[in-house]
Design a protein around this motif. Structure first.
Motif, short mmCIF file in Angstrom:
data_model
loop_
_atom_site.label_atom_id
_atom_site.label_comp_id
_atom_site.label_asym_id
_atom_site.label_seq_id
_atom_site.Cartn_x
_atom_site.Cartn_y
_atom_site.Cartn_z
N ARG A 1 0.89 -1.32 -0.12
CA ARG A 1 0.03 0.07 -0.14
C ARG A 1 0.77 1.15 -0.15
O ARG A 1 0.35 2.44 -0.04
N LEU A 2 2.08 0.90 0.04
CA LEU A 2 3.22 2.13 -0.15
C LEU A 2 3.04 3.00 1.21
O LEU A 2 3.35 4.19 1.19
N ARG A 3 2.62 2.52 2.38
CA ARG A 3 2.42 3.20 3.47
C ARG A 3 3.64 3.04 4.51
O ARG A 3 4.10 4.07 5.18
N LEU A 4 4.06 1.80 4.47
CA LEU A 4 5.42 1.49 5.27
C LEU A 4 6.60 2.19 4.31
O LEU A 4 6.89 1.98 3.30
N PRO A 5 7.52 2.78 5.26
CA PRO A 5 8.83 3.29 4.59
C PRO A 5 9.71 2.30 3.92
O PRO A 5 9.39 1.14 4.25
N LEU A 6 10.51 2.71 3.06
CA LEU A 6 11.13 1.62 2.46
C LEU A 6 12.24 0.71 3.29
O LEU A 6 12.45 -0.38 2.86
N GLU A 7 12.65 1.42 4.51
CA GLU A 7 13.59 0.38 5.32
C GLU A 7 12.92 -0.96 5.83
O GLU A 7 13.70 -1.70 6.33
N TYR A 8 11.44 -0.78 5.69
CA TYR A 8 10.79 -2.22 6.09
C TYR A 8 10.93 -3.09 5.03
O TYR A 8 10.71 -4.26 5.40
N LEU A 9 11.22 -2.78 3.95
CA LEU A 9 11.48 -3.87 2.67
C LEU A 9 12.73 -4.69 3.31
O LEU A 9 12.76 -5.96 2.84
N ALA A 10 13.50 -4.00 3.87
CA ALA A 10 14.73 -4.76 4.18
C ALA A 10 14.40 -5.74 5.23
O ALA A 10 15.38 -6.57 5.22
N VAL A 11 13.54 -5.85 5.97
CA VAL A 11 13.14 -6.84 7.01
C VAL A 11 13.11 -7.99 6.27
O VAL A 11 13.65 -9.19 6.79
N PHE A 12 12.78 -8.14 4.82
CA PHE A 12 12.52 -9.55 4.41
C PHE A 12 13.92 -10.22 4.02
O PHE A 12 13.84 -11.46 3.94
N THR A 13 15.12 -9.62 4.11
CA THR A 13 16.33 -9.90 4.05
C THR A 13 16.61 -11.22 5.10
O THR A 13 17.44 -12.05 4.87
N LEU A 14 16.01 -10.90 6.37
CA LEU A 14 16.33 -11.62 7.29
C LEU A 14 15.49 -13.11 7.17
O LEU A 14 16.02 -14.09 7.95
N CYS A 15 14.58 -13.25 6.42
CA CYS A 15 13.80 -14.40 6.11
C CYS A 15 14.84 -15.52 5.32
O CYS A 15 14.46 -16.61 5.09
N ALA A 16 16.01 -15.23 4.82
CA ALA A 16 16.87 -15.78 4.00
C ALA A 16 17.36 -17.16 5.19
O ALA A 16 17.59 -18.10 4.74
N LYS A 17 17.39 -16.65 6.49
CA LYS A 17 17.74 -17.75 7.32
C LYS A 17 16.32 -18.52 7.88
O LYS A 17 16.71 -19.38 8.83
N ASP A 18 15.28 -18.27 7.43
CA ASP A 18 14.20 -19.16 7.81
C ASP A 18 14.25 -20.66 7.47
O ASP A 18 14.44 -20.98 6.30
N PRO A 19 14.05 -21.54 8.36
CA PRO A 19 14.39 -22.85 8.08
C PRO A 19 13.35 -23.67 7.42
O PRO A 19 13.35 -24.60 6.90
N VAL A 20 12.00 -22.84 7.09
CA VAL A 20 11.06 -23.42 6.42
C VAL A 20 11.02 -22.84 4.84
O VAL A 20 11.03 -21.78 4.87
N LYS A 21 11.09 -24.00 3.93
CA LYS A 21 11.19 -23.54 2.81
C LYS A 21 10.17 -22.60 2.23
O LYS A 21 10.19 -21.79 1.59
N GLU A 22 8.88 -23.09 2.59
CA GLU A 22 7.78 -22.25 2.27
C GLU A 22 7.74 -20.71 2.51
O GLU A 22 7.24 -19.83 1.89
N ARG A 23 8.31 -20.54 3.98
CA ARG A 23 8.42 -19.15 4.31
C ARG A 23 9.39 -18.34 3.55
O ARG A 23 9.12 -17.26 3.38
N ARG A 24 10.41 -18.99 3.22
CA ARG A 24 11.42 -18.33 2.42
C ARG A 24 10.79 -18.04 0.85
O ARG A 24 11.15 -16.77 0.29
#
Length: 1098
Positions: free
Chosen positions: A854-877
């Motif tokens: 919705r372009l409501r959250l600032p861009l820095e919050y898009l960076a949070v998804f980088t932490l998903c690289a460590k998620d042990p569940v394939k579907e979550r990644r």
């Protein structure tokens, strides 16, 4: 001339007998006389009127047979044969008989009349001769000769009496016909009919005689019909003498005058053409008894089924209607009783009767008001179309009569009409609709103060509105549609009725408990007494009942079963019989047994004849049918929505008055299904029912409890306000560890409340935003347990962490609050995407993605998804990568369509996510040792997770732009901890890893950047080119790290590596977010419990 010649011959005295017949005298034996007479009879039988010679020849014989010797002969056979001869002689010599003496003629006819008595014995051997005699004289009309005689009346009267005496059911139609012919000729051809002769006919119409000899009545009826025109003047004269002139002495039948009028009217109304006006006069008589007799008579005449008297004689009808207002009570009462017959047999007269019945329904006499109701109800029960709405309304009004007897009759009458035409639908839907108001009216009476009225309403409900003897499914269907069609006041009355019965059950139960105690109190006696009729007798009754219960254990046990909440309807029937039967013997034999009557009243009130576990289950199924659309609601005349709403209200009421009846797995499972429905009303009702009935659910139905608790918690947190309120009530009423459940619900709801309020205010002037953010980060720092006492369960802690993370995301969407979110708070929020609970990670990622799209959250919050690289569940990644792709493409497309937003480039250009991702990874609590190869591999995977998507296309030389950004970062210090050498070392190391990725994956990275990147000032200090030359070398480490990158989303690190979370990370890295636990551990930490469900918006 011939006849004169014959008479001359007769003077000779010589008697000529038929051939073969010797002289008949007293000198021969009886047997011989009979033999000779039979031959004479045969001779006369064969003769006819044209046999002139024979007539002259046997004239002396004819005269001889009329002598006293034969007329007074002692033998009946001789007399019979002589009578037959005489009858033939009258036939042969007609029209002039050979006997000229009046006295002789009288003797002869009186003799023949006496012989006719032989007709009585139809089994006699001589019956055929008697019949021949009757047939002969009837055919010839022999008795008409007597018209000229002075004693003719005596002769005719004796004949009539004889015939009426001998007629019986052994006679065939021919006998009946000849008698009518014989008697009617006398009436029709004679000059007059004497009162005495008339009496011999009319006496057979008097009820007493009519009942003794039905054949005589039929004979008189046939005679009157045959002679109606001729006999009418004499009948009129008789009634005129008696009714108008009061000469009762003219006839012994004077006292039966009104019975005779009725009978004559029923035989032939023309017989009374001149009599009926006399009745009109009698209706106005000053004598009360006389008016009463006339009213009774006319009631029968007007009310008879085929009577047309009202239409034929309207003045008489109007005069009769006037007697409805008679001053004499018995007269008015008789008129009212007549009304039901009139309504049933003459519906066309209902309009005339209505006004008079209206007045009589308000009559000062109780008996008359009572009989008005009886008349209307009787006609209604025969056929509803016979009565109009006005008449039914009179009955309706009398349900509030001041006298109990009248009220009772009105209520019972309406109940019977309702059952016949509404419940059993005997006259179709229109009739049912016409009297649909009855059910409401009857229940409204429950508001009356009189206990008698209320008890009768309860009895009517059990027997007529919802008959208790119906099969369970039918009974509940009946109750369901009744409740759906009642008006508001009737519903309240019915609810009150159930509450009163329930309360009385409790009083009786307490009385039973009290009996077991040595010291008693009398307060409970008073409670029971107040719920029974006749207060003067109830006190003694309750004392007697207490004594009986104390002495008779069997009765006591049965009563205990009856008032038990688990008693079924079938058990109740057995208990009632088992209690009532012994009570008959308790009181000595009397004309009435008041103790037994009171016992019956009590049992009627407390016996559960409608509701039990089976009934509730059937009722819920009926409601579900309506919800599913498979019920026949429309056929019952109830809109489906109305039926459902009423059904749910009914269940709510019953859950209060009969909670134990809901205690079955089938019922609770059905209610659980209602709870999950989209319809808010259905869910609300189910919640209230659970609240009223679920006190034993936790221990008795654990499998339902576990599922129900999850639903209740969800409703409490995310349901509509009313459902949330009811869910809280349910948890409080049903569960033992309610405090724990409430703690996490209230905390989450409190968080939501604060966030909603801040979003509404949209300013931080009161610093409320700062305090709220501090609280949210405290929840995240404590892993969801603010008290840190270890009393909260892991599921509840997980919900709180999710709620806190989502709350920060909501606040970050408002610029005024985004500005006050510190980097530490941002980083703690970001780490929720690596929460140990799978459902938390999933729900948080969805909220994050929604805000970014919705372009409501600032861009820095898009960076949070980088932490998903460590998620042990394939579907979550995979999901995180999809979110990155969609958001990057969304922003690029937006920039293409909105070229004029260049000043917002730093907040929209997807490549600007790289500085935020680098900064977030630098402050990742899992990145502890700067030169640790395994940790740097994780950093590399995380960077590649986002760079792969950004570098998929080299739009506008973006690869060089990314390289330039990384180079610029290496010329700055960490904006969060600029003086911490270790943090800065991490920063440069992560930049080197990022640079190596760019260099290894791009062939155009060395080109000139189209624009000079602008770094976010909060995250990095101003560039210092000296720093790039003086930073610590990481070449050796990078050489170990710089191995081929994994495929997208595939983890190179082992899961065991992700399980080792340093508890000292916050000490070794004080500037990083202070969580010491709660990070990703392994898939074994994922809570897949049914208690954790997918959470919605904050």
């Amino acid at each position: 001339e011939n006849m004169a010649h014959s008479k001359n011959r007769a003077t000779d005295g010589k008697i000529t007998y038929p051939p073969g017949v010797k002289e008949i005298s007293d000198k021969i034996s009886k047997e011989e006389m009979v033999r000779r007479l039979k031959m004479v009879v045969k001779t006369f039988m064969d003769m006819d009127q044209d046999s002139e010679e024979e007539k002259e020849l046997y004239l002396n014989l004819a005269l001889h047979l009329a002598s006293d010797f034969f007329l007074k002969h002692p033998d009946k056979d001789v007399r019979l044969l002589v009578a037959c001869c005489l009858a033939d002689i009258f036939r042969i010599y007609a029209p002039e008989a050979p006997y000229t003496s009046p006295d002789k003629l009288k003797d002869i006819f009186m003799f023949i009349t006496r012989q006719l008595k032989g007709l009585e014995d139809t089994k006699s051997a001589q019956f055929n001769r008697y019949f021949y005699l009757l047939e002969n004289i009837a055919w010839v009309k022999s008795y008409n000769i007597c018209f000229e005689l002075e004693d003719s009346n005596e002769i005719f009267t004796q004949l009539y009496r004889t015939l009426f005496q001998v007629i019986n059911n052994g006679h065939n139609q021919k006998v009946h016909m000849h008698m009518v012919d014989l008697m009617s000729s006398i009436v029709c051809e004679g000059d007059s009919v004497s009162q005495e002769l008339l009496d011999t006919v009319l006496v057979n119409l008097v009820p007493a005689h009519k009942n003794l000899n039905k054949q005589a009545y039929d004979l008189a009826k046939a005679l009157l019909k045959r002679t109606a025109q001729a006999i009418e003047p004499y009948i009129t004269n008789f009634f005129n003498q008696v009714l108008m002139l009061g000469k009762t002495s003219v006839s012994d039948l004077s006292e039966h005058v009104f019975d005779l009028i009725l009978e004559l009217y029923n035989i032939d109304s023309h017989l009374l053409l001149s009599v009926l006006p006399q009745l009109e006069f009698k209706l106005k008589s000053n004598d009360n008894d006389e008016r009463l007799q006339v009213v009774k008579l006319l009631a029968k005449m007007f009310g008879a089924k085929d009577s047309e008297l009202a239409s034929q004689n309207k003045p008489l009808w109007q005069c009769y209607l006037g007697r409805f207002n008679d001053i004499h009570v018995p007269v008015r009462l008789e008129c009212v009783k007549f009304a039901s017959h009139c309504l049933m047999n003459h519906p066309d007269l209902a309009k005339d009767l209505t006004e008079y019945l209206k007045v009589r329904s308000h009559d000062p006499e109780e008996a008359i008001r009572h009989d008005v109701i009886v008349s209307i109800v009787t006609a209604s029960k025969k056929d509803l179309s016979l009565v109009n709405d006005h008449l039914l309304n009179f009955v309706r009004e009398r349900t509030l009569d001041k006298r109990w007897r009248v009220r009772k009759e009105a209520m019972m009458g309406l109940a019977q009409i309702y059952k016949k035409y509404a419940l059993q639908a005997e006259a179709g839907k229109e009739a049912a609709k016409q009297i649909s108001w009855i059910k409401d009216k009857l229940l409204h009476i429950y508001y009356q103060n009189s206990i008698d009225d209320r008890l009768l309403v309860e009895r009517i409900f059990a027997q007529y509105l919802v008959p208790h003897n119906l099969e369970t499914t039918e009974r509940m269907k009946c109750l369901y549609y009744l409740y759906a069609t009642l008006d508001g006041n009737a519903v309240k009355a019915l609810n009150e009725m159930w509450k009163c019965q329930n309360m009385l059950r409790h009083h009786v139960k307490d009385l039973l408990d009290l009996i077991k105690q040595p010291k008693r109190e009398t307060s409970l006696h008073l409670c029971v007494e107040g719920n029974l009729p006749d207060p003067g007798k109830t006190q003694d009754f309750v004392k007697k009942l207490a004594q009986v219960l104390e002495e008779d254990e069997k009765i006591r046990k049965q009563l205990e079963t009856l008032v038990s909440p688990s008693c079924s309807c079938k058990q109740a029937e057995v208990c009632v019989v088992s209690i009532a039967l012994p009570c008959r013997k308790i009181v000595p034999k009397q004309p009435s047994n008041p103790f037994l009557e009171m016992v019956k009243f009590l049992l009627e009130r407390i016996a559960p004849v409608h509701i039990d576990t089976e009934s509730i289950s059937a009722l819920i199924k009926q409601v579900n049918k309506s919800i599913e659309g498979t019920a026949d609601d429309e056929d019952e005349g109830v809109p489906t929505e109305q039926a459902i709403r009423a059904g749910l209200e009914l269940l709510k009421v019953l859950s209060f008055t009969h909670p134990v009846s809901f205690h079955s797995a089938e019922t609770f499972e059905s209610l659980l299904g209602c709870l999950k429905m989209d319809d808010e009303k259905v869910a609300e009702a189910a919640l209230q029912i659970f609240k009223n009935t679920g006190n034993k659910l936790e221990e008795s139905f654990p499998h339902i409890k576990s599922v129900l608790l999850t639903v209740l918690q969800h409703k409490a947190k995310k349901g509509p306000p009313r459902q949330a309120k009811y869910a809280i009530h349910c948890i409080h009423a049903m569960f033992s560890n309610r405090d724990t459940h409430f703690a996490q619900i209230f905390e989450i709801q409190g968080l939501k409340l604060m966030v909603r309020w801040l979003l509404g205010v949209k300013n931080n002037q009161s610093k409320s935003g700062n305090s709220t953010l501090r609280m949210l980060t405290a929840i995240l720092s404590s892993d969801g347990d603010l008290t840190e006492q270890g009393k909260m369960g892991k599921p509840d802690m997980s919900r709180l962490r999710l709620a806190a993370g989502c709350a920060i995301l909501r606040l970050a969407q408002e610029p005024c609050y985004h500005e006050i979110i510190t980097l530490e708070q941002y980083q703690l929020c970001a780490l929720v995407i690596n929460d140990e609970c799978y459902q938390v990670r999933q729900a948080f990622a969805q909220k994050l993605h929604k805000g970014l799209c919705r372009l409501r959250l600032p861009l820095e919050y898009l960076a949070v998804f980088t932490l998903c690289a460590k998620d042990p569940v394939k579907e979550r990644r995979a999901h995180a990568r999809q979110c990155l792709v969609k958001n990057i493409n969304l922003r690029r497309e937006y920039l293409k369509q909105h070229a004029a937003v260049s000043e917002k480039l730093i907040s929209l250009l997807p490549e600007y996510v790289v500085p935020y991702a680098i900064h977030l990874l630098v402050h990742d609590p899992d990145y502890v040792k700067v030169q640790d190869i395994e940790q740097l591999k994780d950093i590399k995977e995380a960077l590649w997770f986002v760079l792969e998507i950004l570098m998929a296309k080299n739009e506008n030389n973006s690869h060089a732009f990314i390289r330039k950004m990384v180079e610029n970062i290496k010329q700055t210090k960490d904006g969060q901890c600029p003086d911490d050498p270790k943090i800065n070392e991490k920063l440069y190391t992560v930049c080197d890893v990022a640079m190596n990725i760019v260099i290894s994956k791009s062939t155009t990275y060395s080109l000139e950047s189209p624009k000079d990147p602008v770094l976010p000032a909060r995250y990095f200090t101003q560039p210092d080119k000296v720093l790039n030359c003086c930073r610590t070398s990481t070449a050796n480490v990078l050489g170990a790290v710089n191995k081929p990158l994994s495929a997208t989303g595939k983890m190179q690190t082992k899961l065991s590596r992700m399980e080792t979370i340093s508890n000292a990370s916050s000490n070794s890295n004080p500037s990083s977010p202070g969580r010491s636990k709660g990070r990703l551990v392994s898939q074994t930490h994922i809570h897949v419990s049914s208690l954790i469900y997918k959470l919605g918006s904050v």
